[in-house]
Structure formats: C-alpha cells, structure tokens
Design a protein around this motif. Structure first.
Motif, PDB file in Angstrom:
ATOM      1  N   GLU A   1       0.844  -1.199   0.000  1.00 36.12           N
ATOM      2  CA  GLU A   1       0.000   0.000   0.000  1.00 36.12           C
ATOM      3  C   GLU A   1       0.877   1.246   0.000  1.00 36.12           C
ATOM      4  O   GLU A   1       0.569   2.247  -0.636  1.00 36.12           O
ATOM      5  N   SER A   2       1.978   1.177   0.759  1.00 33.61           N
ATOM      6  CA  SER A   2       2.898   2.303   0.867  1.00 33.61           C
ATOM      7  C   SER A   2       4.255   1.784   1.329  1.00 33.61           C
ATOM      8  O   SER A   2       4.371   0.665   1.818  1.00 33.61           O
ATOM      9  N   ILE A   3       5.258   2.610   1.143  1.00 32.76           N
ATOM     10  CA  ILE A   3       6.585   2.343   1.687  1.00 32.76           C
ATOM     11  C   ILE A   3       7.064   3.624   2.345  1.00 32.76           C
ATOM     12  O   ILE A   3       6.575   4.713   2.034  1.00 32.76           O
ATOM     13  N   THR A   4       8.015   3.495   3.253  1.00 32.84           N
ATOM     14  CA  THR A   4       8.615   4.656   3.897  1.00 32.84           C
ATOM     15  C   THR A   4      10.072   4.719   3.477  1.00 32.84           C
ATOM     16  O   THR A   4      10.812   3.737   3.626  1.00 32.84           O
ATOM     17  N   LEU A   5      10.470   5.866   2.923  1.00 30.06           N
ATOM     18  CA  LEU A   5      11.864   6.069   2.535  1.00 30.06           C
ATOM     19  C   LEU A   5      12.587   6.734   3.691  1.00 30.06           C
ATOM     20  O   LEU A   5      12.122   7.739   4.235  1.00 30.06           O
ATOM     21  N   LEU A   6      13.715   6.152   4.080  1.00 32.36           N
ATOM     22  CA  LEU A   6      14.522   6.676   5.179  1.00 32.36           C
ATOM     23  C   LEU A   6      15.783   7.314   4.612  1.00 32.36           C
ATOM     24  O   LEU A   6      16.522   6.667   3.860  1.00 32.36           O
ATOM     25  N   ALA A   7      16.030   8.553   4.957  1.00 27.92           N
ATOM     26  CA  ALA A   7      17.181   9.293   4.440  1.00 27.92           C
ATOM     27  C   ALA A   7      18.474   8.542   4.695  1.00 27.92           C
ATOM     28  O   ALA A   7      18.744   8.105   5.810  1.00 27.92           O
ATOM     29  N   GLY A   8      19.249   8.358   3.636  1.00 26.41           N
ATOM     30  CA  GLY A   8      20.548   7.722   3.749  1.00 26.41           C
ATOM     31  C   GLY A   8      20.521   6.215   3.923  1.00 26.41           C
ATOM     32  O   GLY A   8      21.568   5.585   4.044  1.00 26.41           O
ATOM     33  N   LEU A   9      19.320   5.621   3.927  1.00 18.94           N
ATOM     34  CA  LEU A   9      19.201   4.175   4.142  1.00 18.94           C
ATOM     35  C   LEU A   9      18.444   3.467   3.030  1.00 18.94           C
ATOM     36  O   LEU A   9      18.814   2.386   2.618  1.00 18.94           O
ATOM     37  N   GLY A  10      17.330   4.038   2.595  1.00 17.27           N
ATOM     38  CA  GLY A  10      16.502   3.404   1.575  1.00 17.27           C
ATOM     39  C   GLY A  10      15.105   3.130   2.081  1.00 17.27           C
ATOM     40  O   GLY A  10      14.548   3.903   2.858  1.00 17.27           O
ATOM     41  N   VAL A  11      14.540   2.008   1.654  1.00 18.07           N
ATOM     42  CA  VAL A  11      13.162   1.654   1.990  1.00 18.07           C
ATOM     43  C   VAL A  11      13.126   0.932   3.328  1.00 18.07           C
ATOM     44  O   VAL A  11      13.761  -0.109   3.503  1.00 18.07           O
TER      45      VAL A  11
ATOM     46  N   ASP B   1       4.986  13.815  -1.331  1.00 20.08           N
ATOM     47  CA  ASP B   1       5.061  15.160  -0.770  1.00 20.08           C
ATOM     48  C   ASP B   1       6.415  15.499  -0.168  1.00 20.08           C
ATOM     49  O   ASP B   1       6.793  16.659  -0.115  1.00 20.08           O
ATOM     50  N   GLU B   2       7.158  14.486   0.295  1.00 20.53           N
ATOM     51  CA  GLU B   2       8.364  14.771   1.058  1.00 20.53           C
ATOM     52  C   GLU B   2       9.634  14.113   0.548  1.00 20.53           C
ATOM     53  O   GLU B   2      10.720  14.643   0.753  1.00 20.53           O
ATOM     54  N   ALA B   3       9.536  12.977  -0.079  1.00 23.23           N
ATOM     55  CA  ALA B   3      10.735  12.200  -0.429  1.00 23.23           C
ATOM     56  C   ALA B   3      11.470  12.783  -1.633  1.00 23.23           C
ATOM     57  O   ALA B   3      10.860  13.214  -2.600  1.00 23.23           O
ATOM     58  N   VAL B   4      12.790  12.763  -1.538  1.00 23.27           N
ATOM     59  CA  VAL B   4      13.661  13.149  -2.647  1.00 23.27           C
ATOM     60  C   VAL B   4      14.706  12.052  -2.782  1.00 23.27           C
ATOM     61  O   VAL B   4      15.407  11.720  -1.827  1.00 23.27           O
ATOM     62  N   VAL B   5      14.787  11.471  -3.971  1.00 21.96           N
ATOM     63  CA  VAL B   5      15.716  10.387  -4.246  1.00 21.96           C
ATOM     64  C   VAL B   5      16.765  10.901  -5.225  1.00 21.96           C
ATOM     65  O   VAL B   5      16.428  11.510  -6.235  1.00 21.96           O
ATOM     66  N   GLU B   6      18.039  10.660  -4.913  1.00 25.52           N
ATOM     67  CA  GLU B   6      19.124  11.049  -5.814  1.00 25.52           C
ATOM     68  C   GLU B   6      19.478   9.868  -6.712  1.00 25.52           C
ATOM     69  O   GLU B   6      19.706   8.750  -6.237  1.00 25.52           O
TER      70      GLU B   6
ATOM     71  N   LEU C   1      17.556  10.316 -16.940  1.00 26.93           N
ATOM     72  CA  LEU C   1      17.981  11.148 -15.808  1.00 26.93           C
ATOM     73  C   LEU C   1      19.485  11.009 -15.596  1.00 26.93           C
ATOM     74  O   LEU C   1      20.000   9.898 -15.544  1.00 26.93           O
ATOM     75  N   PRO C   2      20.187  12.120 -15.453  1.00 24.59           N
ATOM     76  CA  PRO C   2      21.629  12.032 -15.215  1.00 24.59           C
ATOM     77  C   PRO C   2      21.938  11.649 -13.771  1.00 24.59           C
ATOM     78  O   PRO C   2      21.127  11.861 -12.869  1.00 24.59           O
ATOM     79  N   THR C   3      23.111  11.085 -13.563  1.00 23.53           N
ATOM     80  CA  THR C   3      23.584  10.807 -12.211  1.00 23.53           C
ATOM     81  C   THR C   3      23.564  12.113 -11.428  1.00 23.53           C
ATOM     82  O   THR C   3      23.979  13.150 -11.933  1.00 23.53           O
ATOM     83  N   GLY C   4      23.050  12.060 -10.221  1.00 24.01           N
ATOM     84  CA  GLY C   4      22.952  13.249  -9.386  1.00 24.01           C
ATOM     85  C   GLY C   4      21.601  13.941  -9.469  1.00 24.01           C
ATOM     86  O   GLY C   4      21.314  14.830  -8.667  1.00 24.01           O
ATOM     87  N   ALA C   5      20.759  13.551 -10.427  1.00 22.43           N
ATOM     88  CA  ALA C   5      19.426  14.153 -10.535  1.00 22.43           C
ATOM     89  C   ALA C   5      18.633  13.856  -9.268  1.00 22.43           C
ATOM     90  O   ALA C   5      18.769  12.787  -8.673  1.00 22.43           O
ATOM     91  N   LEU C   6      17.815  14.805  -8.866  1.00 22.72           N
ATOM     92  CA  LEU C   6      16.966  14.640  -7.693  1.00 22.72           C
ATOM     93  C   LEU C   6      15.536  14.426  -8.156  1.00 22.72           C
ATOM     94  O   LEU C   6      14.979  15.247  -8.878  1.00 22.72           O
ATOM     95  N   LEU C   7      14.951  13.321  -7.754  1.00 20.38           N
ATOM     96  CA  LEU C   7      13.602  12.954  -8.149  1.00 20.38           C
ATOM     97  C   LEU C   7      12.701  13.072  -6.922  1.00 20.38           C
ATOM     98  O   LEU C   7      12.932  12.419  -5.905  1.00 20.38           O
TER      99      LEU C   7
END
Length: 130
Positions: free
Chosen positions: A22-32, A107-112, A97-103
């Motif tokens: 249903e959902s996942i939580t992304l943790l900064a510097g760790l992943g899912v 509402d809150e998650a940003v993935v590099e 998307l180039p390496t380093g792009a921020l996706l």
C-alpha cells in the motif's frame, strides 16, 4: 517533470521479486524501511562478496512501468515489483535522468539518482530469455 508512482514494493528477505505494498517509507541515507536492500553499505549479495564495506548506491530501486509494456510486445509478462524494484513509475524518463538528478516522490521524499543498474543474471531464471 510530471509523472506518477504506479506501484511501490518491498521485501524484508532476499527474493528476486518484491510484493507490492500500500505504501513504503523512505529513510534518508538508508533506503526503503524494512527492505532487505536498505542500509548505508552495499546489500546486494554479489557486491557484498566483493567488498561489504562499499557504499550502498542501490538503496531505492526505480523502474519505469513503460518497460513492462515493451516486454509484453516481446512476449514476456512482467508486473510491478517482479524485477525487484521498490518504486514503479509512469511518465518519467528514468533512463534519461543524469547521475545526481533529484527525483521528488510524493510530498516529502527526494531520491538522488546514483546510476543505472545492470540487469542481473537472475532475470533469465525468472523468465527464460528476458
């Protein structure tokens, strides 16, 4: 850039496919959160055997849903999560998307973007010829 999240998937154990959630939580510097590939250092078995201290550049695996349509045209049936991705997108040119792009996801998650992932030999076990 417009686009949508078509599905999210995770698994706490090593398996080729990951069940949709249903959902996942992304943790900064760790992943899912709760996913077997989450962590600061590499979690993919092959890479761990080479050097378990290397940084984990595959904390969140993204795949575009349009790929599944291409594969259907070649006679394969693949659905979201079946190739081990965490986030299945639609309408985003992930390969462009180039390496380093921020996706921005939700509402809150940003993935590099850290790079493209090479197909794994296990894909052929999943479906011969894939």
């Amino acid at each position: 850039m417009g686009g949508t999240v078509a599905a999210v998937s995770s698994n706490g154990t090593y398996t080729f496919t990951k069940p949709n959630r249903e959902s996942i939580t992304l943790l900064a510097g760790l992943g899912v959160e709760g996913d077997v590939h989450a962590g600061v250092t590499v979690k993919h078995r092959f890479r761990m055997r080479k050097d378990p201290s290397q940084p984990n550049l595959r904390q969140v695996h993204l795949m575009h849903e349009e790929l599944f349509e291409e594969l259907r045209g070649a006679g394969f049936t693949v659905a979201a999560g079946e190739l081990g991705e965490n986030v299945t997108t639609r309408g985003i040119d992930l390969l462009g998307l180039p390496t380093g792009a921020l996706l921005h996801i939700g509402d809150e998650a940003v993935v590099e973007v850290t790079g493209l992932r090479n197909p794994c030999a296990q894909i052929d076990t999943f479906q011969k010829g894939l």
